[in-house]
Design an enzyme around this catalytic site. Sequence first.
Site, short mmCIF file in Angstrom:
data_model
loop_
_atom_site.label_atom_id
_atom_site.label_comp_id
_atom_site.label_asym_id
_atom_site.label_seq_id
_atom_site.Cartn_x
_atom_site.Cartn_y
_atom_site.Cartn_z
N THR A 40 44.59 36.71 33.49
CA THR A 40 43.62 35.64 33.69
C THR A 40 43.78 34.52 32.67
O THR A 40 43.49 33.36 32.94
CB THR A 40 42.19 36.21 33.61
OG1 THR A 40 42.05 37.15 34.65
CG2 THR A 40 41.13 35.15 33.74
N TYR A 54 39.87 33.66 41.52
CA TYR A 54 40.97 32.81 41.05
C TYR A 54 42.25 33.59 41.18
O TYR A 54 42.23 34.79 41.51
CB TYR A 54 40.73 32.40 39.58
CG TYR A 54 40.58 33.59 38.67
CD1 TYR A 54 39.33 34.15 38.43
CD2 TYR A 54 41.70 34.21 38.13
CE1 TYR A 54 39.20 35.28 37.65
CE2 TYR A 54 41.57 35.35 37.34
CZ TYR A 54 40.31 35.87 37.11
OH TYR A 54 40.18 36.99 36.35
N THR A 120 43.61 41.45 31.38
CA THR A 120 42.70 42.33 30.63
C THR A 120 42.63 43.75 31.21
O THR A 120 42.21 44.66 30.51
CB THR A 120 41.28 41.74 30.58
OG1 THR A 120 40.82 41.54 31.91
CG2 THR A 120 41.25 40.44 29.81
N ASP A 121 43.05 43.91 32.46
CA ASP A 121 42.83 45.22 33.10
C ASP A 121 43.53 46.37 32.37
O ASP A 121 42.96 47.44 32.20
CB ASP A 121 43.30 45.19 34.56
CG ASP A 121 42.36 44.36 35.43
OD1 ASP A 121 41.42 43.75 34.89
OD2 ASP A 121 42.59 44.31 36.65
N LYS A 193 38.53 48.14 27.86
CA LYS A 193 37.79 47.19 28.70
C LYS A 193 36.63 47.95 29.33
O LYS A 193 36.82 48.83 30.15
CB LYS A 193 38.70 46.60 29.77
CG LYS A 193 38.01 45.55 30.62
CD LYS A 193 38.95 44.95 31.66
CE LYS A 193 38.23 43.86 32.46
NZ LYS A 193 39.11 43.23 33.45
N GLU A 313 33.87 74.14 27.03
CA GLU A 313 34.02 73.95 28.48
C GLU A 313 35.14 74.81 29.08
O GLU A 313 34.97 75.41 30.13
CB GLU A 313 34.30 72.48 28.86
CG GLU A 313 33.11 71.56 28.70
CD GLU A 313 32.03 71.86 29.71
OE1 GLU A 313 32.29 72.56 30.68
OE2 GLU A 313 30.89 71.39 29.50
N1 LIG Z 1 43.50 41.77 37.11
C1 LIG Z 1 44.15 40.72 36.40
C2 LIG Z 1 43.21 39.67 35.93
C3 LIG Z 1 42.14 40.20 35.03
C4 LIG Z 1 42.16 39.58 33.67
O1 LIG Z 1 43.21 39.22 33.14
O2 LIG Z 1 41.06 39.45 33.11
C5 LIG Z 1 44.93 41.27 35.23
O3 LIG Z 1 44.58 42.24 34.61
O4 LIG Z 1 45.93 40.66 34.89
#
Ligand SMILES: N[C@@H](CCC(=O)O)C(=O)O
Length: 356
Positions: A40, A54, A120-121, A193, A313
Amino acid sequence: MGILSVPGAALAQDASPAAAQAAKAQTAKPNVVVLATGGTIAGAGASTVNSATYTAAKVPVDKLLAGLPELAQIANVRGEQVFQIASESFTNDNLLTLAKRVSQLAKQSDVDGIVITHGTDTLAETAYFLSLTVHTDKPIAVVGSMRPGTALSADGALNLVNAVSVAGSKDARGKGVFVTMNDEINTARDVNKDINIQTGAFKSQWGPLGMVVEGKNYWFRAPVKRHTMNSEFNIDNIDKLPQVDIVYAYGSVQPTAVNALVDAGAKAIVHAGTGNGSVADRMVKPLQDARGKGVLIVRSARVPYGFVLRNAEQPDDKYDWVVAHDMRPEKARLLTMLALTKGANTKELQRMFWEY
Ligand SMILES: N[C@@H](CCC(=O)O)C(=O)O
């Protein structure tokens, strides 16, 4: 007086104080390389109100850097486009390529710090992988954004400025790999995340190491786990990663996935268990059978916080299983893959989960 407004006459004199000062400022600034991988932070939406709708991985690194003249005040920055992908599509090969490039750069005397821009994923996974495999005391900051640069209150610009600032700082040396988002400096090992729609998405259950504000780092703690220089793994010696997969626990879960993964050649299975890494009664035998075939079994939890205790467990000693301590399943997978590159047995893998 800024360098651009120095009159021509002054520029013509080699030893003019302004020119000497500007040259000194240039050399005094750290050299930071930005390795771009997509996400992103390189995304673009159709309008300013598109904070969540986006396309990721659109904007090339040179354009990202050119849009941030502030960077030049902090460091001598240059960019390299390593990939241009959304991070959910990252593969083991991407991890190897990126980590090897980071390692090469870290060995160069003209590089003081490295920034990786990333979706971010899976950003936290890549950051942890780098912290386990790159032998350097130079700061490495992994950064992304939750909103594309085209959105109102886009967070990527400040996140990137902060990442360059941390990567270029002397006081960040030896502290490993960081994730620098939302003004916080988190250690790669602990951060995840945790929110998928807000800018404060990255959290460490043990707290951030510090904060970066207006180009200055404020440290409150340092990592105690092994990383970078003190890691027994070195990306320079790793060319392939073994198949390690994750099996998720839920009500009514059946052994279908475990059996299929063993048949597909998994060398280890990370079980993302309920609660304290608990395992459904009907899953115990299939996991024992997998272990009997030589597959390592790592008991982790799908619960985001806390940690899994050995022999609580499930009788891990009796079954020869390993517990993932506080590592989330996707990060436990990374450490397990690396352990297998060294031919680790269950005892050694367990030791690694306590140490890294
Ligand atoms: N899903 C995309 C966009 C999410 C992001 O970068 O925040 C990725 O991880 O590249």
